[in-house]
Enzyme design. Structure first.
Site, PDB file in Angstrom:
ATOM      1  N   CYS A   3      -0.755 -34.269  44.019  1.00  0.00           N
ATOM      2  CA  CYS A   3      -0.970 -33.018  43.529  1.00  0.00           C
ATOM      3  C   CYS A   3      -2.401 -32.780  43.829  1.00  0.00           C
ATOM      4  O   CYS A   3      -3.317 -33.544  43.609  1.00  0.00           O
ATOM      5  CB  CYS A   3      -0.743 -32.979  41.781  1.00  0.00           C
ATOM      6  SG  CYS A   3      -1.616 -31.641  41.179  1.00  0.00           S
ATOM      7  N   CYS A   6      -4.842 -32.392  40.932  1.00  0.00           N
ATOM      8  CA  CYS A   6      -5.197 -33.646  40.105  1.00  0.00           C
ATOM      9  C   CYS A   6      -6.163 -34.296  41.052  1.00  0.00           C
ATOM     10  O   CYS A   6      -7.207 -35.038  40.656  1.00  0.00           O
ATOM     11  CB  CYS A   6      -4.042 -34.415  40.098  1.00  0.00           C
ATOM     12  SG  CYS A   6      -3.145 -34.110  38.630  1.00  0.00           S
ATOM     13  N   HIS A  45      -1.886 -33.108  33.944  1.00  0.00           N
ATOM     14  CA  HIS A  45      -1.082 -32.318  34.812  1.00  0.00           C
ATOM     15  C   HIS A  45       0.028 -31.542  34.289  1.00  0.00           C
ATOM     16  O   HIS A  45       1.232 -32.267  33.743  1.00  0.00           O
ATOM     17  CB  HIS A  45      -0.556 -33.424  35.988  1.00  0.00           C
ATOM     18  CG  HIS A  45       0.448 -32.663  37.043  1.00  0.00           C
ATOM     19  ND1 HIS A  45       0.106 -32.121  37.947  1.00  0.00           N
ATOM     20  CD2 HIS A  45       1.831 -32.514  36.859  1.00  0.00           C
ATOM     21  CE1 HIS A  45       0.983 -31.540  38.670  1.00  0.00           C
ATOM     22  NE2 HIS A  45       2.037 -31.490  38.183  1.00  0.00           N
ATOM     23  N   HIS A  98      -2.942 -23.402  36.752  1.00  0.00           N
ATOM     24  CA  HIS A  98      -4.358 -22.742  36.802  1.00  0.00           C
ATOM     25  C   HIS A  98      -4.321 -21.308  36.582  1.00  0.00           C
ATOM     26  O   HIS A  98      -3.605 -20.658  36.756  1.00  0.00           O
ATOM     27  CB  HIS A  98      -4.874 -23.190  38.172  1.00  0.00           C
ATOM     28  CG  HIS A  98      -3.938 -22.532  39.411  1.00  0.00           C
ATOM     29  ND1 HIS A  98      -2.724 -23.264  39.682  1.00  0.00           N
ATOM     30  CD2 HIS A  98      -3.791 -21.676  40.064  1.00  0.00           C
ATOM     31  CE1 HIS A  98      -2.169 -22.628  40.710  1.00  0.00           C
ATOM     32  NE2 HIS A  98      -2.792 -21.523  40.808  1.00  0.00           N
ATOM     33  N   HIS A 100      -6.711 -18.134  37.421  1.00  0.00           N
ATOM     34  CA  HIS A 100      -7.631 -17.513  38.277  1.00  0.00           C
ATOM     35  C   HIS A 100      -8.567 -16.337  37.484  1.00  0.00           C
ATOM     36  O   HIS A 100      -7.875 -15.705  36.707  1.00  0.00           O
ATOM     37  CB  HIS A 100      -7.005 -16.676  39.307  1.00  0.00           C
ATOM     38  CG  HIS A 100      -5.773 -17.029  40.318  1.00  0.00           C
ATOM     39  ND1 HIS A 100      -6.187 -17.413  41.604  1.00  0.00           N
ATOM     40  CD2 HIS A 100      -4.786 -17.866  40.032  1.00  0.00           C
ATOM     41  CE1 HIS A 100      -5.254 -18.258  42.107  1.00  0.00           C
ATOM     42  NE2 HIS A 100      -4.246 -18.374  41.116  1.00  0.00           N
TER      43      HIS A 100
HETATM   44  P1  5GP Z   1      -1.685 -19.801  43.184  1.00  0.00           P
HETATM   45  O1  5GP Z   1      -1.202 -19.076  44.465  1.00  0.00           O
HETATM   46  O2  5GP Z   1      -0.696 -21.258  43.220  1.00  0.00           O
HETATM   47  O3  5GP Z   1      -1.758 -19.042  42.167  1.00  0.00           O
HETATM   48  O4  5GP Z   1      -3.246 -20.294  43.625  1.00  0.00           O
HETATM   49  C1  5GP Z   1      -3.642 -21.431  44.358  1.00  0.00           C
HETATM   50  C2  5GP Z   1      -5.028 -21.252  44.809  1.00  0.00           C
HETATM   51  O5  5GP Z   1      -5.589 -22.405  45.081  1.00  0.00           O
HETATM   52  C3  5GP Z   1      -4.971 -20.032  45.951  1.00  0.00           C
HETATM   53  O6  5GP Z   1      -5.918 -18.955  45.584  1.00  0.00           O
HETATM   54  C4  5GP Z   1      -5.859 -21.003  46.843  1.00  0.00           C
HETATM   55  O7  5GP Z   1      -6.739 -20.288  47.547  1.00  0.00           O
HETATM   56  C5  5GP Z   1      -6.444 -22.139  46.138  1.00  0.00           C
HETATM   57  N1  5GP Z   1      -6.537 -23.242  46.822  1.00  0.00           N
HETATM   58  C6  5GP Z   1      -5.649 -24.075  47.513  1.00  0.00           C
HETATM   59  N2  5GP Z   1      -5.967 -25.006  48.102  1.00  0.00           N
HETATM   60  C7  5GP Z   1      -7.455 -25.138  47.590  1.00  0.00           C
HETATM   61  C8  5GP Z   1      -8.359 -26.178  48.016  1.00  0.00           C
HETATM   62  O8  5GP Z   1      -8.262 -27.379  48.469  1.00  0.00           O
HETATM   63  N3  5GP Z   1      -9.494 -25.937  47.229  1.00  0.00           N
HETATM   64  C9  5GP Z   1      -9.963 -24.828  46.520  1.00  0.00           C
HETATM   65  N4  5GP Z   1     -11.026 -24.868  45.995  1.00  0.00           N
HETATM   66  N5  5GP Z   1      -9.076 -23.986  46.186  1.00  0.00           N
HETATM   67  C10 5GP Z   1      -7.687 -24.135  46.736  1.00  0.00           C
HETATM   68 ZN    ZN Z   2      -1.796 -32.158  38.819  1.00  0.00          ZN
END
Ligand code: 5GP
Ligand code: ZN
Length: 112
Positions: A3, A6, A45, A98, A100
């Site tokens: 993950c 994680c 997690h 998560h 935002h």
């Molecule tokens: P989701 O689309 O799942 O709601 O959001 C995942 C978020 O994680 C995206 O905004 C993406 O830019 C961010 N993200 C993906 N991989 C990484 C990473 O390795 N580091 C960081 N800091 N953010 C990440």
């Molecule tokens: Zn996780």
């Protein structure tokens, strides 16, 4: 467990840390959608909002307790948005719950 978040929490993958306590880790999104774009995650997690229950909701409560602190520290006095994407229709890409935190500009009125 394989993950991404994680691994970020564990420090195995670097991140720009914004906040940390025993239940919560927050770091800057690698692909920011606003001048401030912080991801706030529980240190346990949980795959998505769909896995929140009475057994683990203290993690979610803590996240919402620290959001105003992070927002203040990031200078978001004019407001901000908190989003969690869940599952396929929600366009969730990372399968660790998560939130935002977006701000630092006038955000769109559109929610989808
Ligand atoms: P989701 O689309 O799942 O709601 O959001 C995942 C978020 O994680 C995206 O905004 C993406 O830019 C961010 N993200 C993906 N991989 C990484 C990473 O390795 N580091 C960081 N800091 N953010 C990440
Ligand atoms: Zn996780």
């Amino acid at each position: 467990m394989d993950c991404l978040f994680c691994k970020i929490i564990a420090g195995d993958i670097p991140s720009a840390k914004v906040y940390e306590d025993d239940k919560v880790y927050a770091f800057r999104d690698i692909n920011p959608m606003a001048p401030v774009h912080v991801l706030i995650v529980p240190k346990c997690h949980l795959a998505s909002a769909d896995e929140v229950s009475a057994d683990n909701s203290a993690y979610v409560a803590r996240i919402f307790e620290v959001i105003p602190e992070i927002a203040k520290a990031e200078g978001l006095a004019n407001g901000y948005r908190v989003i969690t994407n869940c599952g396929e229709h929600g366009c969730q890409s990372v399968k660790h719950l998560h939130f935002h935190l977006l701000g630092g500009k006038q955000l769109s009125e559109e929610m989808d």
